[in-house]
Write a protein that holds these residues in place. Sequence first.
Motif, PDB file in Angstrom:
ATOM      1  N   LEU A 158       0.736  -1.327  -0.077  1.00  0.00           N
ATOM      2  CA  LEU A 158       0.045  -0.072  -0.221  1.00  0.00           C
ATOM      3  C   LEU A 158       0.886   1.161  -0.151  1.00  0.00           C
ATOM      4  CD1 LEU A 158      -3.057   1.235  -0.003  1.00  0.00           C
ATOM      5  CD2 LEU A 158      -2.841   0.242   2.831  1.00  0.00           C
ATOM      6  N   ALA A 187      -4.842  -0.501  -5.589  1.00  0.00           N
ATOM      7  CA  ALA A 187      -5.030  -1.032  -4.060  1.00  0.00           C
ATOM      8  C   ALA A 187      -5.982  -1.523  -4.222  1.00  0.00           C
ATOM      9  CB  ALA A 187      -5.322   0.690  -3.387  1.00  0.00           C
ATOM     10  N   LEU A 191      -5.086  -5.193  -2.844  1.00  0.00           N
ATOM     11  CA  LEU A 191      -5.326  -5.431  -1.736  1.00  0.00           C
ATOM     12  C   LEU A 191      -6.743  -5.654  -1.587  1.00  0.00           C
ATOM     13  CD1 LEU A 191      -2.550  -2.833  -0.696  1.00  0.00           C
ATOM     14  CD2 LEU A 191      -2.687  -4.996  -0.464  1.00  0.00           C
ATOM     15  N   ALA A 195      -8.661   0.113   0.814  1.00  0.00           N
ATOM     16  CA  ALA A 195      -7.487   0.207   1.005  1.00  0.00           C
ATOM     17  C   ALA A 195      -7.094   1.345  -0.356  1.00  0.00           C
ATOM     18  CB  ALA A 195      -6.152  -1.059   0.066  1.00  0.00           C
ATOM     19  N   VAL A 199      -6.253   5.329  -0.065  1.00  0.00           N
ATOM     20  CA  VAL A 199      -5.146   5.739  -1.274  1.00  0.00           C
ATOM     21  C   VAL A 199      -5.997   7.067  -1.923  1.00  0.00           C
ATOM     22  CG1 VAL A 199      -5.126   5.443  -3.618  1.00  0.00           C
ATOM     23  CG2 VAL A 199      -4.087   3.342  -2.407  1.00  0.00           C
TER      24      VAL A 199
END
Length: 539
Positions: A158, A187, A191, A195, A199
Amino acid sequence: MAYLLSNSIRVLNSAELYKASKPSKFANENRGLKSTTSPRGRGPVHKTQKLNLEVSPHRAVSAVRLMRIEFGGAFADLLNENGKGSGDNEMGYVERTLGFRTRALDDRDLRLVLLFIPFSYFVTDIVGGTIRWRRYLDHLILALCHGENTFRSIEPLLLQILRIGFYEIVQLEMPPYAVVDENVRLAKVALRPGAGNMVNGVLRKLVLLKENNSLPLPTLEGNDRAQARALATLYSHPVENNSLPLPTLEGNDRAQARALATLYSHPVVFNAYVRANSGKGFTRADLVMRLQMLKVPHDISPYLNDFVRIKTGMQIMMQAGLLKEGLCSVQDESAGLIVSVVDPQPGESIIDCCAAPGGKTLFMASRLSGRGVVSAIDINKGRMRILKEAAKLQQVDDVITTIHADLRIYADDNHVKSDKVLLDAPCSGLGVLSKRADLRWNRRWEDMEQLKNLQDELLDAASMLVKLGGVLVYSTCSIDPEENEERVAAFLLRHPEFCIDPVDKYVPTDFVTEHGFYSSNPVKHSIDGAFAARFVRSL
Ligand SMILES: C[S@@+](CC[C@H](N)C(=O)[O-])C[C@H]1O[C@@H](n2cnc3c(N)ncnc32)[C@H](O)[C@@H]1O
């Protein structure tokens, strides 16, 4: 030089990645990836062969490379070190780290700094720039994350995605909302949705601050130490032990001070220097004509007949195929001036002792006008492959012989004597700090002793290949006297059969030191830092 530093390339699997940071409030959700235990028992590996065409492949590959560089000891220019092999594995690394593959990137996307310095937004720009500006970017991320604890709890992948987004917005000034969208998607897919939201929030905050010209930057206040730290952040420079320390404010030595001065003045690459391949019959006048037709702004090099300087428009030139067709190549003028010190003449036999990836070999070969030979020796097979390919492309392979060998062994076993011998030695690269993004974080001062010994051994070996009356040139891309003047002095003590031949006949006086050596300095000359000494064998 890079090859002396750790070159182990290993990708952390996802378990290791998570272990590398404390549990995060952003790491709580399930990533939704199928995994199984690795046959080597090193934790989970992803089984999926999922192809994701929505995620930006440049950013996905960049994020994975950043992980490899930070946690696996790989280099920013790792494909240069290993030739194409690394590129073939790229998607394997991406899949193991992210859990999916992206559209494959072609050679133009991936291949790299030494032969084609990219001035466009390719993977290498993103990776190199993100590494170069890491300290500065982390300062901004930390400021926008509200506190050290939150920052420290961001998991490594991340953090790389955030750094990429910050770099693109702050340094590359790319269209901010496109950057936000692309990095949020990466992200989310790599992920989890949370996440992506994180972002999104942080990048949008950054965009607003940038638009209002109110980025939270450190100020030069307080005692020397505080100011040094602020400067280090602003110029993204390490202050920790074992890295290049900050000079002057904390009383470090001359070479380090010069290295940092270089960095301060030129934190970003200046021009692209392009050499017309006259060996292929393509003169600088031809190149200038093509650049004019392409409307690429350029200047003529004041130092070298074959060279042109380009500030913007490199991508246009690449798209027009000038590099691909071997009509010209990207080469710093500092390297070109080292060839001027060698002064290759048609009909001569020249040995290039540490030749790969071949920048100087190719230029020397083009100077021979089809008569004579350059024997290119190097210990690194992958880099030699790059040299051979480029020689073919530039149509100078008829005067180049390649020898894959350790110079020290080659010189012991072969009693050849040449007119001219160039030893472009492995070095710290202190002259190219502004281009070699990873160097400032990776360099270990302990390596210096080892490096100096190698330089001495290679000089001894190279000297054995010079005929009576012949010329030996020792060069580095460093501005550190320990690797330059001190190596020369030690060599002359060991080898009274050589004497210095001042370089003022070969390069402009601006580059000639009081002892008759060639020396370029980024601060003074706006080209890379380099050094060369020319010797003649008299006995
Ligand atoms: C500074 S780079 C050379 C750059 C090259 N002259 C050019 O202009 O593109 C140094 C080179 O030395 C090579 N090298 C290091 N140790 C060597 C050895 N013992 N024998 C031969 N080559 C060696 C490395 O593989 C590396 O390619």
